[in-house]
Scaffold this active site. Structure first.
Site, short mmCIF file in Angstrom:
data_model
loop_
_atom_site.label_atom_id
_atom_site.label_comp_id
_atom_site.label_asym_id
_atom_site.label_seq_id
_atom_site.Cartn_x
_atom_site.Cartn_y
_atom_site.Cartn_z
N LEU A 1 -5.25 2.09 4.40
CA LEU A 1 -5.58 0.67 4.32
C LEU A 1 -5.64 0.20 2.87
O LEU A 1 -6.40 0.73 2.06
CB LEU A 1 -6.94 0.42 5.01
CG LEU A 1 -7.41 -1.05 5.01
CD1 LEU A 1 -6.53 -1.91 5.89
CD2 LEU A 1 -8.87 -1.14 5.43
N ASP A 2 -4.85 -0.83 2.53
CA ASP A 2 -4.82 -1.41 1.19
C ASP A 2 -4.48 -0.36 0.12
O ASP A 2 -4.78 -0.55 -1.06
CB ASP A 2 -6.17 -2.07 0.84
CG ASP A 2 -6.54 -3.14 1.85
OD1 ASP A 2 -5.63 -3.78 2.40
OD2 ASP A 2 -7.75 -3.34 2.08
#
EC number: 3.5.1.10
Lengths: 301, 301, 301, 301
Positions: free
Chosen positions: D244-245
């Site tokens: 994530l990210d």
């Protein structure tokens, strides 16, 4: 006299070994085959291309510009042969070109008057190893910065400029610099450079102008900026030509200001932009990143 | 005609309730006691100061500028009495002043020609609730953007401007706007605004000029910028005065460019700066953040 | 020893006369009447407000912060009475407040290790008159910068820090600074500041961290930035608290980088941001522009 | 239903003729002779190199990356032969490489939820001719933007995502995009992209994260930024990976904020950065300017 240097020249931080690093600058009319010919030539010499930049003004019949950084074993020894051999490639494409050894640092003379910020930034970046040049001398029409400059182990020449001494001053300046330095940097030097001097150092004199050119040409640009009520102030590094503040622009930057900032505040904030912009321009010049064409710079940065 | 709006006006996002919010703008010669008098007055009225900005041009005898944002119960009802009462304070200090109700949105007419980017940014920010104004109409000398504008539920007036229709065009424009809008925004409107119109909307016409003024006044600024070889391009929002591109600067911004960018590329990049800079200037005007003094703006932002 | 200073302290450029200039910082729960009470008080004293900034966290029951700069005849003589009298106003609003004389320059101790850029920028801005403070001393765990610092006429204390000498080093540092300096600046000082020291200089120790916090907390932030492949690098000036790199942020700035920049290049570019950001933060502190609330700064700049 | 488009697809502004323009992306271990071999090959084919960029991670044994833009007569006809022939050159240097025809616009699917700013910026830049792609469809888990999108003549797919419909939603999304689009852009799409989808579109899904990564990973980054009291907010466009990210960063930018800006104000300002940063990243991808290596991007821009 027992001058006491703060930073010994030998303290200048060690730089990466670049004894075999060369930089080639090329400009010529664009046509097919240039990159192939140049890269083939370098490959056959055994060179390793480290960086390469190119720019075509107009795919249809424009000018072509190129900068190549390469490593070549025994560069110093082989340079003159290399140049001779490359001449044959260059002729086929009507190139204007140069090959520089990175290890052969450019010799710089800095001209300064009474404001020290631009000079100091250059000396500090030089001392920190960020400006890979040889600072040969500082020339000033004032005595103010002698001690500071000498504390860096750099020769300081005081050459006063008055209406009477103007011709003599120019003679001295040229004697000190002709054939002895590769670049002249006007770090807030408040005297006009005579046309002959400019001609001799064609595209090798960098000036910092304290405005976002072409706005506020001439004197007192911060006063002009204040009077106009601009919301950004700027600085411009450019090569010096006979047209005042009209030479090829190398770099510019700006800073936000507001109605609260009076002329003195603009000057204070402006100093920070001036020194940064000038140092960038000098760095690019001494790293052979700049080409000039029709009063504009191609900056491979 | 069954025009099909994309964004219904009622879809415009709800804003914070500001029914009791007022903004006061003051300018007067500086002297002791101004802030005390104003804040004491507001306190006695029961107002709560939400934000306050002030600026003194020169502590010795300069002008004083102030912007106060405050909340006052039943503002709409009490406004005329408030203004009357404040008049007495104002007279003591020879103030020029205004009080605006935040809930009374400024009515805006946008003038546009063929380029849509500046208009679109305004519509977009308005629709997103960022521009707290009423967009009363769009006036254009072309038909191109009718559908787009009407899809936002905004009236579109097509007023062609030719040498023959010029006087008639001006008459129509004034008839549509006089007393009906508070602000005129020239969002890349390529016609000259007549002096009488400028006079009538004194400091209430905002233009976006596609250069970093005062560089590149007049036509084709990107071509001028390209020819000069600048390393930054800019845009300037300013109030319109009779002097072309010479009015008080409200906001400016810039973007870095390089030798690689041709005129078309400069235009493309410039559009992004123009729309941002214009939208900021309009936002500040409609939020009563701008004061004009001697061809400069005091911007409380 | 005949140490030869480059810049005599007396050469420090003359600043504007500020003998009657005061700065007042206030924080308290927001309610109606604060501005009226403060400005009325100052008016009755005969003070002239030169600048005033205020900020309300939340119009409904938030905190209120204010900074007022004013001129008052015979300030030095009248200060203690002024403070006593203002105490009564302050009590009504439960204010935390201070009044500073601008002429009473803050005394600063700079801590440094081996990197000189942040220190040099501070000395330079100080010498140029941009940092209106008294630089009382430089403390370092290395000898490297002694000559440089002493050439500015500033005392240099060499206090080595090793696991064995840690306690003794802290004792010396506190002895030199307790009650003798108003602000401690960590200009790339690579040692941990002990909790007691932090407590004593609560919100009076400024550190420069070489990343855009909260990204890259801790050691080797440029290596971390390189490994993550960021397109911008930054620096953060913050007050030191017990939480490493977790204190109130005063100022941040960034610079664009590219895939071409290796860790050394990031460090080189980062030095320029670090020194500018730190100098700004120090300037704001010594001009009493900073208030701290709940691990955040209110910066009236 | 008589839907009334605002901008007809045919109104999309004409672009420069690029029917013979190709772009070649190369990555391989660095060694001497690569540039010579590639440029020689292109020269022999009769191609004219329009732009060329290269980057060597480390002159000693690092990776080499190259992007060449060239014109070749009858490109479309000759492409497959060209690729076959170049394969022999590529094999000698163990290259990973691709050749793209500029005229073969990349097909893009935009995923969006409820916030429209990032989508609108893409549609407007596309409509203005700045994004040289084919926008094949917009997919959303909400109905909100249907009319807007369809007014641009673009197909809108409403695919709701709930815990129950998740698997079915993914199936529909993949059916619509597999082999049918070249790039997926998450323009503030607030749903997790499943691993298989990410795998299928490896380095071909671009997300905009509303913070300066790696600061403020995860949810509510503006709230996080506000709580930490940062002085700059940012946005990051990156390729989506399973972390994530955590994917390769393509572009970042920031905007200065102050203590005055609450979370809503940060969001408002942030929207402007998000849309600009995302549009730049998409532009670079569709112009084949991005190479990914070890979770970082090489961006030839």
């Amino acid at each position: 006299m027992s001058q006491q240097p703060v930073y010994q020249p030998q303290e200048v931080k060690r730089r990466e070994d670049k004894s075999n690093r060369a930089r080639m600058l090329i400009s010529c009319p664009d046509r097919a085959g240039i990159v192939a010919a140049v890269s083939q030539f370098l490959y056959e010499q055994g060179a390793n291309i480290v960086q390469s930049d190119q720019y075509t003004m107009d795919p249809e019949g424009g000018m072509f510009f190129m900068r190549i950084e390469f490593d070549l074993q025994d560069l110093e020894l082989r340079l003159s042969t290399l140049q001779e051999d490359f001449g044959r490639v260059a002729d086929r494409f009507s190139m204007r070109w140069s090959i520089f050894r990175a290890a052969r640092r450019k010799r710089v003379a800095i001209f300064v008057s009474k404001e020290d910020h631009a000079l100091l930034e250059l000396l500090w970046q030089w001392q920190a190893g960020d400006l890979d040049a040889e600072i040969s001398m500082v020339i000033s029409n004032h005595q103010d910065m002698r001690e500071l400059v000498e504390s860096f182990g750099i020769t300081y020449h005081y050459i006063p400029v008055t209406p009477d001494t103007k011709a003599e001053a120019e003679r001295q300046q040229r004697e000190l610099t002709s054939g002895k330095v590769d670049l002249i940097v006007l770090a807030r030097y408040m005297q006009i450079i005579p046309p002959k001097f400019i001609e001799q150092f064609h595209n090798r004199i960098i000036n910092i102008h304290h405005s976002f050119l072409p706005a506020f040409v001439g004197g007192k640009p911060y006063q002009q900026a204040y009077d106009r009520g601009v919301k950004l102030i700027g600085a411009t590094a450019h090569y010096v030509t006979e047209e005042l503040d009209g030479g090829p622009i190398i770099e510019q930057d700006i800073q936000r200001v507001s109605h609260r900032d009076n002329v003195n505040e603009l000057k204070r904030m402006g100093r920070h932009i001036e020194r940064i912009v000038l140092a960038r321009a000098v760095k690019w010049h001494i790293e052979d990143r700049l080409l000039v064409f029709q009063n504009k710079t191609v900056a491979f940065v």
